[in-house]
Design a protein around this motif. Structure first.
Motif, PDB file in Angstrom:
ATOM      1  N   LEU A 172       0.825  -1.205   0.000  1.00  0.00           N
ATOM      2  CA  LEU A 172       0.000   0.000   0.000  1.00  0.00           C
ATOM      3  C   LEU A 172       0.860   1.257   0.000  1.00  0.00           C
ATOM      4  O   LEU A 172       0.491   2.273  -0.603  1.00  0.00           O
ATOM      5  N   TYR A 173       1.999   1.203   0.667  1.00  0.00           N
ATOM      6  CA  TYR A 173       2.870   2.372   0.710  1.00  0.00           C
ATOM      7  C   TYR A 173       3.437   2.670  -0.673  1.00  0.00           C
ATOM      8  O   TYR A 173       3.453   3.832  -1.118  1.00  0.00           O
ATOM      9  N   TYR A 174       3.896   1.645  -1.372  1.00  0.00           N
ATOM     10  CA  TYR A 174       4.396   1.867  -2.729  1.00  0.00           C
ATOM     11  C   TYR A 174       3.267   2.313  -3.660  1.00  0.00           C
ATOM     12  O   TYR A 174       3.500   3.121  -4.571  1.00  0.00           O
ATOM     13  N   SER A 175       2.061   1.811  -3.446  1.00  0.00           N
ATOM     14  CA  SER A 175       0.914   2.261  -4.246  1.00  0.00           C
ATOM     15  C   SER A 175       0.635   3.735  -3.997  1.00  0.00           C
ATOM     16  O   SER A 175       0.322   4.489  -4.928  1.00  0.00           O
ATOM     17  N   ALA A 176       0.737   4.161  -2.736  1.00  0.00           N
ATOM     18  CA  ALA A 176       0.538   5.571  -2.409  1.00  0.00           C
ATOM     19  C   ALA A 176       1.610   6.441  -3.051  1.00  0.00           C
ATOM     20  O   ALA A 176       1.331   7.541  -3.552  1.00  0.00           O
ATOM     21  N   LEU A 177       2.849   5.971  -3.059  1.00  0.00           N
ATOM     22  CA  LEU A 177       3.929   6.729  -3.688  1.00  0.00           C
ATOM     23  C   LEU A 177       3.709   6.874  -5.190  1.00  0.00           C
ATOM     24  O   LEU A 177       4.058   7.896  -5.788  1.00  0.00           O
ATOM     25  N   LEU A 178       3.131   5.843  -5.825  1.00  0.00           N
ATOM     26  CA  LEU A 178       2.863   5.903  -7.260  1.00  0.00           C
ATOM     27  C   LEU A 178       1.686   6.813  -7.586  1.00  0.00           C
ATOM     28  O   LEU A 178       1.643   7.407  -8.668  1.00  0.00           O
ATOM     29  N   GLN A 179       0.747   6.931  -6.668  1.00  0.00           N
ATOM     30  CA  GLN A 179      -0.485   7.653  -6.964  1.00  0.00           C
ATOM     31  C   GLN A 179      -0.460   9.110  -6.529  1.00  0.00           C
ATOM     32  O   GLN A 179      -0.976   9.978  -7.232  1.00  0.00           O
ATOM     33  N   LEU A 180       0.092   9.378  -5.367  1.00  0.00           N
ATOM     34  CA  LEU A 180      -0.082  10.680  -4.737  1.00  0.00           C
ATOM     35  C   LEU A 180       1.161  11.545  -4.852  1.00  0.00           C
ATOM     36  O   LEU A 180       2.281  11.052  -4.710  1.00  0.00           O
ATOM     37  N   GLY A 214       3.383  14.864  -3.226  1.00  0.00           N
ATOM     38  CA  GLY A 214       3.620  15.303  -1.855  1.00  0.00           C
ATOM     39  C   GLY A 214       4.752  14.557  -1.193  1.00  0.00           C
ATOM     40  O   GLY A 214       5.511  13.818  -1.824  1.00  0.00           O
ATOM     41  N   PHE A 215       4.838  14.750   0.109  1.00  0.00           N
ATOM     42  CA  PHE A 215       5.948  14.203   0.881  1.00  0.00           C
ATOM     43  C   PHE A 215       5.648  12.776   1.333  1.00  0.00           C
ATOM     44  O   PHE A 215       4.508  12.355   1.458  1.00  0.00           O
ATOM     45  N   PHE A 216       6.728  12.040   1.622  1.00  0.00           N
ATOM     46  CA  PHE A 216       6.605  10.646   2.022  1.00  0.00           C
ATOM     47  C   PHE A 216       5.863  10.510   3.348  1.00  0.00           C
ATOM     48  O   PHE A 216       5.070   9.593   3.536  1.00  0.00           O
ATOM     49  N   CYS A 217       6.115  11.430   4.293  1.00  0.00           N
ATOM     50  CA  CYS A 217       5.495  11.312   5.616  1.00  0.00           C
ATOM     51  C   CYS A 217       3.987  11.445   5.539  1.00  0.00           C
ATOM     52  O   CYS A 217       3.255  10.814   6.308  1.00  0.00           O
ATOM     53  N   GLN A 218       3.488  12.257   4.587  1.00  0.00           N
ATOM     54  CA  GLN A 218       2.044  12.412   4.435  1.00  0.00           C
ATOM     55  C   GLN A 218       1.405  11.126   3.930  1.00  0.00           C
ATOM     56  O   GLN A 218       0.272  10.803   4.288  1.00  0.00           O
ATOM     57  N   LYS A 219       2.117  10.388   3.115  1.00  0.00           N
ATOM     58  CA  LYS A 219       1.556   9.178   2.522  1.00  0.00           C
ATOM     59  C   LYS A 219       1.489   8.036   3.526  1.00  0.00           C
ATOM     60  O   LYS A 219       0.671   7.136   3.384  1.00  0.00           O
ATOM     61  N   LYS A 220       2.339   8.063   4.536  1.00  0.00           N
ATOM     62  CA  LYS A 220       2.277   7.036   5.559  1.00  0.00           C
ATOM     63  C   LYS A 220       0.957   7.095   6.312  1.00  0.00           C
ATOM     64  O   LYS A 220       0.355   6.062   6.607  1.00  0.00           O
ATOM     65  N   SER A 221       0.488   8.295   6.628  1.00  0.00           N
ATOM     66  CA  SER A 221      -0.792   8.426   7.330  1.00  0.00           C
ATOM     67  C   SER A 221      -1.947   7.954   6.464  1.00  0.00           C
ATOM     68  O   SER A 221      -2.902   7.338   6.952  1.00  0.00           O
ATOM     69  N   VAL A 222      -1.862   8.205   5.146  1.00  0.00           N
ATOM     70  CA  VAL A 222      -2.915   7.750   4.229  1.00  0.00           C
ATOM     71  C   VAL A 222      -2.951   6.227   4.186  1.00  0.00           C
ATOM     72  O   VAL A 222      -4.027   5.616   4.181  1.00  0.00           O
ATOM     73  N   VAL A 223      -1.786   5.607   4.179  1.00  0.00           N
ATOM     74  CA  VAL A 223      -1.709   4.146   4.150  1.00  0.00           C
ATOM     75  C   VAL A 223      -2.297   3.554   5.418  1.00  0.00           C
ATOM     76  O   VAL A 223      -3.059   2.574   5.381  1.00  0.00           O
ATOM     77  N   GLU A 224      -1.981   4.138   6.565  1.00  0.00           N
ATOM     78  CA  GLU A 224      -2.518   3.630   7.829  1.00  0.00           C
ATOM     79  C   GLU A 224      -4.033   3.770   7.882  1.00  0.00           C
ATOM     80  O   GLU A 224      -4.724   2.909   8.422  1.00  0.00           O
ATOM     81  N   GLU A 225      -4.546   4.851   7.310  1.00  0.00           N
ATOM     82  CA  GLU A 225      -6.006   5.019   7.253  1.00  0.00           C
ATOM     83  C   GLU A 225      -6.648   3.940   6.382  1.00  0.00           C
ATOM     84  O   GLU A 225      -7.709   3.398   6.732  1.00  0.00           O
TER      85      GLU A 225
END
Length: 720
Positions: free
Chosen positions: A203-211, A213-224
């Motif tokens: 999910l983290y790599y999927s967030a990096l491909l899609q979104l 912004g910064f890496f730290c912001q995507k971690k919270s999205v993945v946890e959600e």
């Protein structure tokens, strides 16, 4: 009409006898119908609520995203029975989702889809369908196989294949517009996941491909997303498992594929068959999770083939299809009343979805015809002795003339008479970021998956040891020239042929690309560069290890520059071959035909490489032109021989000497130029670039077309 009436009477008599008080079995556990306010107490069929004339009133607030629903007595549409009056299994403790999503209303009006040649009797897959979906609700499209469920879902989402033609209108928040990137999510029936990654990593790599912004912001999205799909217990578990641990079950895998779309925080979520191949427990858990997701405000629209009683109770609205015709749209409990009004009441101990499909699935007619002379212990084979074609016509006619259809028209008019806020497209990650993410992810996958390059490294080392020991101790005399040529030919040809072992891994990469590209998470150029950069370290490791073993076992000429050229030449040979493997795999997307084609190509290249017969002596029409010039074996072997023999001399007797070129002249055709070996290396590099360009074209056009055609075929095949 007399035929319809007689069939309805037969059905009503058989169903009513099964559900009469005298024959009713105690049903303390039967709870798909409940009275409002008594959700905790299971009730029987005769305790179902008294229906009143109600209709839904929708108000779109100024400056807001939400739609508030209220009920006003207008027509007997049963609309006041919303999701709150249906049974909901208890939510897991601590699984509450605090973040709310501003959903969007979706309305489809007179929607029809035609796909030429998909049906023998008609090209229309969906015929004049009307319906809507509201924020915070689950709208399900139900029907038997080949009824047009997936096609309707894709038409609403705007994801039909170009060969399919859509008629009608789709409104988002009252506006006629197409859904933009990031405003919606679409989950296919079958999603290719990466088994060597954990759920959180995937999910983290999927967030990096899609979104962006910064890496730290995507971690919270993945946890959600992990929390929303109840994957907390599996977050650090490998999706595919390994030799000591099993991977995720089908239910968890399905939730991971949905969570991948949730990292974008979509306003609308489309899911094709969320219960596909799930058992009853996994299906119930899936639907409870989706119900929890809908409670955050997201608009959920999905297809389903069949469901249990408990799962059926979680739906808010149902769109019932048969052969592309809409037989009903409205509240789930209203659908039961609709069947009862049409003369097909649901028996007490039967699941509503089973009853619906039994009434409208024409496949049951063939079963009844085959077993018409067979009787079980209770008498007739089927207590429902009706013609499904008649039942379909009856249900369709009843719905068109019912107040439910009028209520749907009223609701659609209210949802489209005023435009709400438009859904905006969300930003994408840059191509440079995506290439970096795919490269790093591929490196991680290749290092964990032994089938990618570790297996090939082991096979190459074994093969090289075999070749080296067979041709060891050749010496440096004139008589050893022919044997060295044979050793180099066998080394280049057999190692290239052995690389076909990597086809399954490459095929999986192509499938992952197709899955991500369909949702705009990746692209042909991004995938090509990511795969290229990640494969270079492993190819270099294979080339240098194999070259060192072969070089010293055979006893080739001493010299660091000569050894480095040998390594570089063999690396370019593997590099070209990797492009060929990827091109053929992208072309066929089938492991059998890919391997068969590659074996054929390699055998033909070996025959025309100039060893079995010198290239100048090959028949010109085909073997010399163009095959010998297309075969990368030719340039690799020629460069290695030039590296070994140019600049050398061999004694002939006690007085005369001949050059290495003259010694090779009868065994292999090489050039006398000192730069010819670098020219051969340049040709190999250009061939590697050419194969990559071919791969790009195949990925951009052929793979995308094949994926779309495969989806259309899936829409038509049975889901059982």
């Amino acid at each position: 009409m007399e035929e319809i009436q007689s069939q309805s009477d037969n059905y009503r008599s058989s169903s009513s006898s099964a559900s009469s008080p005298a024959s009713r079995v105690p049903s303390s556990n039967f709870f798909y119908l409940r009275k409002p306010g008594s959700l905790r107490q299971p009730i029987s069929f005769e305790d179902s609520p008294e229906w009143e004339d109600t209709d839904a009133d929708v108000r779109v607030e100024e400056g807001g995203d939400s739609i508030n629903a209220a009920t006003t007595p207008v027509s007997p549409s049963l609309s006041k029975l919303n999701s709150g009056s249906l049974p909901s299994p208890p939510m897991p403790e601590g699984a509450a989702v605090t973040r709310k999503t501003a959903g969007a209303s979706v309305v489809w009006k007179d929607l029809a889809v035609t796909i030429k040649g998909k049906r023998k009797y008609s090209d229309k897959v969906v015929k004049s369908s009307n319906g809507y979906a509201l924020p915070g609700t689950m709208t399900v499209i139900m029907g038997p196989a080949k009824s047009g469920k997936s096609t309707l879902l894709r038409a609403i989402a705007g994801r039909l294949h170009p060969s399919a033609k859509m008629y009608g209108e789709v409104f988002i928040n009252g506006a006629k517009t197409r859904l933009l990137y990031g405003s919606y999510g679409f989950v296919d029936r079958e999603t290719t996941l990466i088994g060597s990654l954990t759920v959180r990593e995937y999910l983290y790599y999927s967030a990096l491909l899609q979104l962006p912004g910064f890496f730290c912001q995507k971690k919270s999205v993945v946890e959600e997303a992990i929390q929303a799909m109840s994957l907390g217990d599996y977050a650090n578990k490998l999706i595919g498992g390994h030799c000591y641990m099993k991977g995720l079950a089908r239910g968890e895998r399905r939730r991971v594929s949905i969570a991948r779309e949730l990292v974008m925080r979509p306003r609308i979520l489309f899911i094709d068959e969320p219960l596909y191949h799930l058992d009853s427990v996994s299906a119930l858990l899936m639907m409870v999770t989706l119900k929890k997701l809908a409670s955050t405000g997201c608009t959920l629209i999905f297809t389903i083939y069949q469901s249990s009683t408990e799962v059926f109770g979680l739906f808010d609205r149902i769109c019932l299809l048969s052969n592309g015709n809409t037989l009903f749209f409205g509240e789930t409990l209203a659908c039961l009343q609709h069947f009862s009004n049409a003369g097909f009441p649901c028996p007490i101990m039967q699941s509503p979805s089973d009853h619906f499909l039994r009434a409208i699935n024409t496949d049951f007619d063939r079963i009844i015809a085959m077993c018409k002379n067979w009787q079980d212990d209770n008498g007739d084979f089927s207590s429902v002795n009706m013609d499904t074609a008649v039942a379909i016509r009856t249900l369709e006619a009843t719905y068109k003339s019912s107040s439910d259809a009028a209520a749907v028209e009223t609701m659609m008019l209210r949802l489209t008479e005023k435009e709400g806020p438009l859904l905006k497209s969300k930003g994408k990650a840059s191509n440079a970021t995506r290439i970096a993410v795919l490269t790093w992810r591929s490196l991680l996958i290749m290092s964990r998956e032994w089938k990618y390059y570790w297996l090939r490294l082991i096979l190459y080392m074994i093969l090289t040891l075999c070749i080296g020991t067979v041709f060891s101790g050749l010496g440096h005399s004139l008589s050893s020239v022919v044997k060295r040529v044979a050793a180099i030919f066998v080394f280049v040809s057999f190692t290239s042929l052995l690389s076909i072992a990597g086809v399954p891994a490459l095929l999986k990469e192509v499938k992952i690309y197709a899955s991500e590209e369909s949702n705009q998470h990746s692209g042909a150029l991004v995938f090509l560069f990511g795969q290229l950069l990640s494969s270079i370290p492993f190819l270099f490791l294979i080339s240098i290890s194999s070259s060192l073993v072969f070089y010293f076992l055979i006893g080739l000429r001493d010299g660091f520059s000569l050894l480095m050229y040998f390594v570089l030449n063999f690396f370019m040979c593997l590099f070209v071959n990797e492009g060929l493997l990827l091109a053929i795999t992208s072309l066929w997307q089938n492991i059998f035909w890919s391997i068969l084609t590659l074996v054929t190509i390699h055998v033909v290249m070996m025959l025309s490489a100039g060893y079995l017969r010198i290239r100048n002596e090959l028949p010109r029409p085909m073997w010399k032109y163009p095959l010998s010039y297309i075969a990368f074996h030719t340039y690799s072997i020629q460069g290695l021989l030039e590296n070994e023999y140019l600049g050398t001399n061999f004694a002939v007797g006690q007085v005369r000497t001949i050059s290495g070129f003259q010694a090779l002249h009868s065994a292999y055709d090489i050039s006398q130029s000192s730069n010819s070996k670098w020219e051969n290396l340049l040709v190999l590099f250009l061939m590697a670039v050419g194969y990559r360009i071919l791969v790009f074209v195949l990925l951009h056009f052929h793979v995308r077309k094949n994926v779309s055609l495969h989806r259309i075929w899936q829409c038509r095949k049975s889901t059982t």
